[in-house]
Design an enzyme around this catalytic site. Structure first.
Site, mmCIF file in Angstrom:
data_model
loop_
_atom_site.group_PDB
_atom_site.id
_atom_site.type_symbol
_atom_site.label_atom_id
_atom_site.label_comp_id
_atom_site.label_asym_id
_atom_site.label_seq_id
_atom_site.Cartn_x
_atom_site.Cartn_y
_atom_site.Cartn_z
ATOM 1 N N HIS A 1 -1.699 4.655 1.272
ATOM 2 C CA HIS A 1 -1.344 3.384 0.363
ATOM 3 C C HIS A 1 -2.300 3.725 -0.793
ATOM 4 O O HIS A 1 -3.795 3.861 -0.812
ATOM 5 C CB HIS A 1 -1.988 2.078 1.072
ATOM 6 C CG HIS A 1 -1.631 1.006 0.205
ATOM 7 N ND1 HIS A 1 -2.042 -0.358 0.593
ATOM 8 C CD2 HIS A 1 -0.956 0.735 -0.920
ATOM 9 C CE1 HIS A 1 -1.482 -1.254 -0.326
ATOM 10 N NE2 HIS A 1 -0.986 -0.689 -1.298
ATOM 11 N N TYR B 1 -3.082 -6.588 1.759
ATOM 12 C CA TYR B 1 -2.501 -7.638 1.076
ATOM 13 C C TYR B 1 -2.887 -8.745 1.988
ATOM 14 O O TYR B 1 -2.871 -9.381 3.203
ATOM 15 C CB TYR B 1 -1.025 -7.839 1.694
ATOM 16 C CG TYR B 1 -0.271 -6.775 0.875
ATOM 17 C CD1 TYR B 1 -0.705 -5.859 -0.405
ATOM 18 C CD2 TYR B 1 1.116 -6.089 1.318
ATOM 19 C CE1 TYR B 1 -0.189 -4.778 -0.865
ATOM 20 C CE2 TYR B 1 1.469 -4.945 0.698
ATOM 21 C CZ TYR B 1 1.104 -4.537 -0.432
ATOM 22 O OH TYR B 1 1.712 -3.484 -0.813
#
Length: 332
Positions: A142, A57
């Site tokens: 992830h 992110y």
């Protein structure tokens, strides 16, 4: 204060409404440090005590910004999750990250997939450095979609070691699909999975296997992207569904649900937030927020009552199947 519950059989608590920190990493559009800090502060003031981030992110920007606020709080007073699988390596090619990663930040690093034990440990070390903290509570693999066997062969065992060493309290995987998450539930000793957009008012694929398997094994699910990236927040022409333009049939379905919500004195957003929590395996709904106003609105929607008559109307009009659990119903 928003209530909390334990993940699976762990001591890790998660608030029923969790804060997703991808937007404060400048997802799709710039967010300033000041705006990010105000957003996290608003989440704290609203009683949210679970925060989710990842190196991906904003190339670490989200972790840095989140840590700057959370470091000021007693460490036992909140729960923090991050993710592994993408290492950040310095990059001096210039430009920005929008095309490569979708974040409006300078391309100071590049992402390198790595689900090896060394990669997992290096990723967590990097996250802790950016966060300025000495531990995280939950670690997810992830998006291992294209690296399934690598993640199961090396990534997951690495997390299991870290859990046994007491480095993290709970482990799992976070993805935009239900099928592989189900495998994590059935084939490993995962504590929790984060399912993004796969258990919403428009998509209940997680009911086919993921949620029943999690419930049967005493595992937890965090339901993220409950607005399906936009269409369940504000359905209108051009709304997004799973990050692309919503097809007409889904847009019309969302508009019908919105109209029913308003007919019953509530809102579509309130219903979208409440719906996943009706399933006993769902511990929390996770919502990405990029401004203090968004946080305050989300907290208000989360607290807005959704009448039983609304859920009954959804089922009677065929907008939800008869056997889908809804708030207020007893579940086995």
């Amino acid at each position: 204060m928003i209530t909390s519950s334990s993940l699976a059989a762990t001591d890790v608590l998660v608030s029923r409404l969790s804060f997703g920190a991808a937007p404060i990493g400048s997802l799709f559009a710039p967010v300033s440090d000041e705006q990010a800090h105000e957003t996290v502060q608003a989440a704290w003031d609203a009683g949210i005590r679970t925060y989710d981030t990842a190196p991906h992110y904003g190339l670490g920007v989200s972790e840095r910004r989140l840590g700057e606020i959370l470091r000021e709080r007693p460490r036992h007073s909140y729960t923090l999750s991050t993710k592994v699988g993408r290492l950040l390596e310095p990059y001096d090619g210039g430009g920005d990250d929008l095309a490569a990663g979708g974040f409006a930040v300078p391309a100071t690093h590049r992402r390198v997939w790595d689900f090896s034990e060394d990669g997992v440990r290096r990723s967590i070390e990097g996250s802790l450095e950016r966060l300025g903290l000495d531990r995280v509570d939950i670690v997810y693999l992830h998006d291992p979609d294209d690296h399934e066997e690598w993640a199961f062969r090396e990534g997951y065992p690495a997390l299991e070691k870290l859990r046994s060493e007491g480095v993290v309290g709970a482990i799992g995987a976070g993805m935009n699909q239900a099928e592989m998450l189900t495998r994590f539930i059935t084939d490993t000793d995962t504590d929790v999975v984060l399912a993004a957009g796969r258990y919403t008012l428009l998509d209940q694929i997680s009911l086919e296997a993921l949620l029943p398997e999690a419930q049967a094994r005493g595992k937890s699910v965090v339901a993220a992207a409950v607005y399906n990236s936009g269409v369940l927040a504000d359905p209108r022409p051009g709304s997004t569904y799973n990050y692309t333009t919503a097809p007409d049939d889904l847009l019309n379905r969302a508009l019908r649900i919105k109209a029913l919500a308003e007919d019953h004195g509530t809102t579509l957003r309130a219903a979208a937030l409440a719906f996943p929590l009706a399933h006993p395996a769902v511990a929390s709904v996770l919502v990405g927020m990029r401004s203090a106003d968004q946080v305050r609105d989300t907290a208000r929607q989360f607290a807005t009552p959704v009448p039983a008559a609304f859920w009954a109307a959804l089922k009677s009009e065929g907008l939800l199947a008869a056997d889908v659990p809804v708030p207020g119903e007893a579940t086995a």
